[in-house]
Design a protein around this motif. Structure first.
Motif, PDB file in Angstrom:
ATOM      1  N   MET A   1      31.140  37.398  39.118  1.00 16.68           N
ATOM      2  CA  MET A   1      31.745  36.672  40.201  1.00 16.68           C
ATOM      3  C   MET A   1      31.678  35.182  39.878  1.00 16.68           C
ATOM      4  O   MET A   1      30.671  34.682  39.418  1.00 16.68           O
ATOM      5  CB  MET A   1      30.988  36.982  41.500  1.00 16.68           C
ATOM      6  CG  MET A   1      31.640  36.415  42.706  1.00 16.68           C
ATOM      7  SD  MET A   1      31.002  37.041  44.270  1.00 16.68           S
ATOM      8  CE  MET A   1      29.419  36.271  44.338  1.00 16.68           C
ATOM      9  N   ARG A   2      32.767  34.522  40.134  1.00 15.68           N
ATOM     10  CA  ARG A   2      32.839  33.084  39.895  1.00 15.68           C
ATOM     11  C   ARG A   2      32.255  32.310  41.075  1.00 15.68           C
ATOM     12  O   ARG A   2      32.203  32.809  42.194  1.00 15.68           O
ATOM     13  CB  ARG A   2      34.297  32.661  39.725  1.00 15.68           C
ATOM     14  CG  ARG A   2      34.960  33.278  38.537  1.00 15.68           C
ATOM     15  CD  ARG A   2      36.394  32.802  38.462  1.00 15.68           C
ATOM     16  NE  ARG A   2      37.202  33.997  38.274  1.00 15.68           N
ATOM     17  CZ  ARG A   2      38.435  34.142  38.679  1.00 15.68           C
ATOM     18  NH1 ARG A   2      39.043  33.181  39.323  1.00 15.68           N
ATOM     19  NH2 ARG A   2      39.084  35.244  38.450  1.00 15.68           N
ATOM     20  N   GLU A   3      31.854  31.099  40.800  1.00 16.45           N
ATOM     21  CA  GLU A   3      31.326  30.226  41.853  1.00 16.45           C
ATOM     22  C   GLU A   3      32.349  30.083  42.985  1.00 16.45           C
ATOM     23  O   GLU A   3      31.991  30.080  44.158  1.00 16.45           O
ATOM     24  CB  GLU A   3      30.973  28.853  41.274  1.00 16.45           C
ATOM     25  CG  GLU A   3      30.369  27.890  42.261  1.00 16.45           C
ATOM     26  CD  GLU A   3      28.963  28.266  42.687  1.00 16.45           C
ATOM     27  OE1 GLU A   3      28.609  27.966  43.841  1.00 16.45           O
ATOM     28  OE2 GLU A   3      28.232  28.865  41.899  1.00 16.45           O
TER      29      GLU A   3
ATOM     30  N   LEU B   1      34.523  49.358  51.905  1.00 14.27           N
ATOM     31  CA  LEU B   1      35.403  48.813  50.862  1.00 14.27           C
ATOM     32  C   LEU B   1      36.743  49.527  50.841  1.00 14.27           C
ATOM     33  O   LEU B   1      37.796  48.885  50.723  1.00 14.27           O
ATOM     34  CB  LEU B   1      34.720  48.908  49.494  1.00 14.27           C
ATOM     35  CG  LEU B   1      33.553  47.954  49.267  1.00 14.27           C
ATOM     36  CD1 LEU B   1      32.760  48.369  48.038  1.00 14.27           C
ATOM     37  CD2 LEU B   1      34.032  46.510  49.153  1.00 14.27           C
ATOM     38  N   GLU B   2      36.732  50.850  50.941  1.00 11.06           N
ATOM     39  CA  GLU B   2      37.992  51.603  50.952  1.00 11.06           C
ATOM     40  C   GLU B   2      38.862  51.180  52.130  1.00 11.06           C
ATOM     41  O   GLU B   2      40.073  50.971  51.974  1.00 11.06           O
ATOM     42  CB  GLU B   2      37.712  53.102  51.000  1.00 11.06           C
ATOM     43  CG  GLU B   2      37.175  53.639  49.702  1.00 11.06           C
ATOM     44  CD  GLU B   2      36.678  55.078  49.793  1.00 11.06           C
ATOM     45  OE1 GLU B   2      36.488  55.598  50.926  1.00 11.06           O
ATOM     46  OE2 GLU B   2      36.465  55.680  48.731  1.00 11.06           O
TER      47      GLU B   2
ATOM     48  N   TYR C   1      36.402  43.702  45.182  1.00 13.27           N
ATOM     49  CA  TYR C   1      36.084  44.882  45.995  1.00 13.27           C
ATOM     50  C   TYR C   1      36.339  46.182  45.229  1.00 13.27           C
ATOM     51  O   TYR C   1      35.589  47.141  45.386  1.00 13.27           O
ATOM     52  CB  TYR C   1      36.871  44.867  47.298  1.00 13.27           C
ATOM     53  CG  TYR C   1      36.424  43.809  48.282  1.00 13.27           C
ATOM     54  CD1 TYR C   1      35.322  42.988  48.038  1.00 13.27           C
ATOM     55  CD2 TYR C   1      37.103  43.618  49.469  1.00 13.27           C
ATOM     56  CE1 TYR C   1      34.919  42.021  48.939  1.00 13.27           C
ATOM     57  CE2 TYR C   1      36.703  42.661  50.383  1.00 13.27           C
ATOM     58  CZ  TYR C   1      35.620  41.860  50.117  1.00 13.27           C
ATOM     59  OH  TYR C   1      35.224  40.913  51.022  1.00 13.27           O
ATOM     60  N   ARG C   2      37.367  46.218  44.406  1.00  8.95           N
ATOM     61  CA  ARG C   2      37.609  47.420  43.592  1.00  8.95           C
ATOM     62  C   ARG C   2      36.457  47.661  42.621  1.00  8.95           C
ATOM     63  O   ARG C   2      36.024  48.796  42.424  1.00  8.95           O
ATOM     64  CB  ARG C   2      38.929  47.308  42.838  1.00  8.95           C
ATOM     65  CG  ARG C   2      40.121  47.632  43.678  1.00  8.95           C
ATOM     66  CD  ARG C   2      41.401  47.741  42.842  1.00  8.95           C
ATOM     67  NE  ARG C   2      42.515  47.318  43.662  1.00  8.95           N
ATOM     68  CZ  ARG C   2      43.059  46.109  43.658  1.00  8.95           C
ATOM     69  NH1 ARG C   2      42.632  45.171  42.846  1.00  8.95           N
ATOM     70  NH2 ARG C   2      44.059  45.826  44.467  1.00  8.95           N
ATOM     71  N   HIS C   3      35.951  46.590  42.024  1.00  7.08           N
ATOM     72  CA  HIS C   3      34.808  46.722  41.120  1.00  7.08           C
ATOM     73  C   HIS C   3      33.565  47.178  41.885  1.00  7.08           C
ATOM     74  O   HIS C   3      32.835  48.066  41.423  1.00  7.08           O
ATOM     75  CB  HIS C   3      34.521  45.400  40.394  1.00  7.08           C
ATOM     76  CG  HIS C   3      35.448  45.147  39.264  1.00  7.08           C
ATOM     77  ND1 HIS C   3      36.635  44.485  39.411  1.00  7.08           N
ATOM     78  CD2 HIS C   3      35.365  45.484  37.957  1.00  7.08           C
ATOM     79  CE1 HIS C   3      37.251  44.422  38.243  1.00  7.08           C
ATOM     80  NE2 HIS C   3      36.501  45.019  37.345  1.00  7.08           N
TER      81      HIS C   3
ATOM     82  N   ASP D   1      32.431  31.509  48.675  1.00  6.65           N
ATOM     83  CA  ASP D   1      32.813  31.257  50.062  1.00  6.65           C
ATOM     84  C   ASP D   1      33.679  32.382  50.630  1.00  6.65           C
ATOM     85  O   ASP D   1      33.391  32.870  51.722  1.00  6.65           O
ATOM     86  CB  ASP D   1      33.509  29.902  50.206  1.00  6.65           C
ATOM     87  CG  ASP D   1      32.537  28.744  50.104  1.00  6.65           C
ATOM     88  OD1 ASP D   1      31.315  28.954  50.261  1.00  6.65           O
ATOM     89  OD2 ASP D   1      32.993  27.614  49.851  1.00  6.65           O
ATOM     90  N   PRO D   2      34.736  32.803  49.923  1.00  7.45           N
ATOM     91  CA  PRO D   2      35.523  33.912  50.469  1.00  7.45           C
ATOM     92  C   PRO D   2      34.695  35.191  50.644  1.00  7.45           C
ATOM     93  O   PRO D   2      34.853  35.912  51.630  1.00  7.45           O
ATOM     94  CB  PRO D   2      36.637  34.124  49.443  1.00  7.45           C
ATOM     95  CG  PRO D   2      36.736  32.841  48.699  1.00  7.45           C
ATOM     96  CD  PRO D   2      35.362  32.238  48.726  1.00  7.45           C
ATOM     97  N   MET D   3      33.803  35.477  49.704  1.00  9.38           N
ATOM     98  CA  MET D   3      32.948  36.660  49.827  1.00  9.38           C
ATOM     99  C   MET D   3      32.015  36.514  51.019  1.00  9.38           C
ATOM    100  O   MET D   3      31.812  37.463  51.776  1.00  9.38           O
ATOM    101  CB  MET D   3      32.113  36.870  48.563  1.00  9.38           C
ATOM    102  CG  MET D   3      32.864  37.425  47.388  1.00  9.38           C
ATOM    103  SD  MET D   3      33.225  39.161  47.553  1.00  9.38           S
ATOM    104  CE  MET D   3      31.599  39.873  47.508  1.00  9.38           C
TER     105      MET D   3
END
Length: 82
Positions: free
Chosen positions: A1-3, A45-46, A61-63, A7-9
């Protein structure tokens, strides 16, 4: 995951998942999801992937869904770090 994903996560993922899974995951935290929590996470997630979502969150989310499904299959767990 990028920095830039934090925020979105944090906005889209943290509160609903903590509520559903009984976790306390937050920015900078690491949390272990046991097989029961992985089943709850996978279901969330689904459902979330069937709603409007940004392409980047959908990829993340797919990962996560793949990891959660593997943990369910092997009766292990996963560690998530935000």
């Amino acid at each position: 995951m990028r920095e830039s994903d934090r925020d979105p996560m944090d906005e889209d993922f943290t509160d609903p998942v903590n509520r559903i899974c009984g976790t306390t995951l937050g920015y900078g935290d690491v949390d272990f999801f046991d097989p029961r929590q992985c089943r709850l996470l996978a279901a969330w997630l689904e459902a979330r992937l069937n709603q409007p979502i940004t392409p980047r969150l959908a990829d993340i989310y797919r990962h996560l869904l793949d990891y959660a499904q593997r943990a369910i299959r092997y009766n292990t767990g996963i560690v998530i770090e935000l």
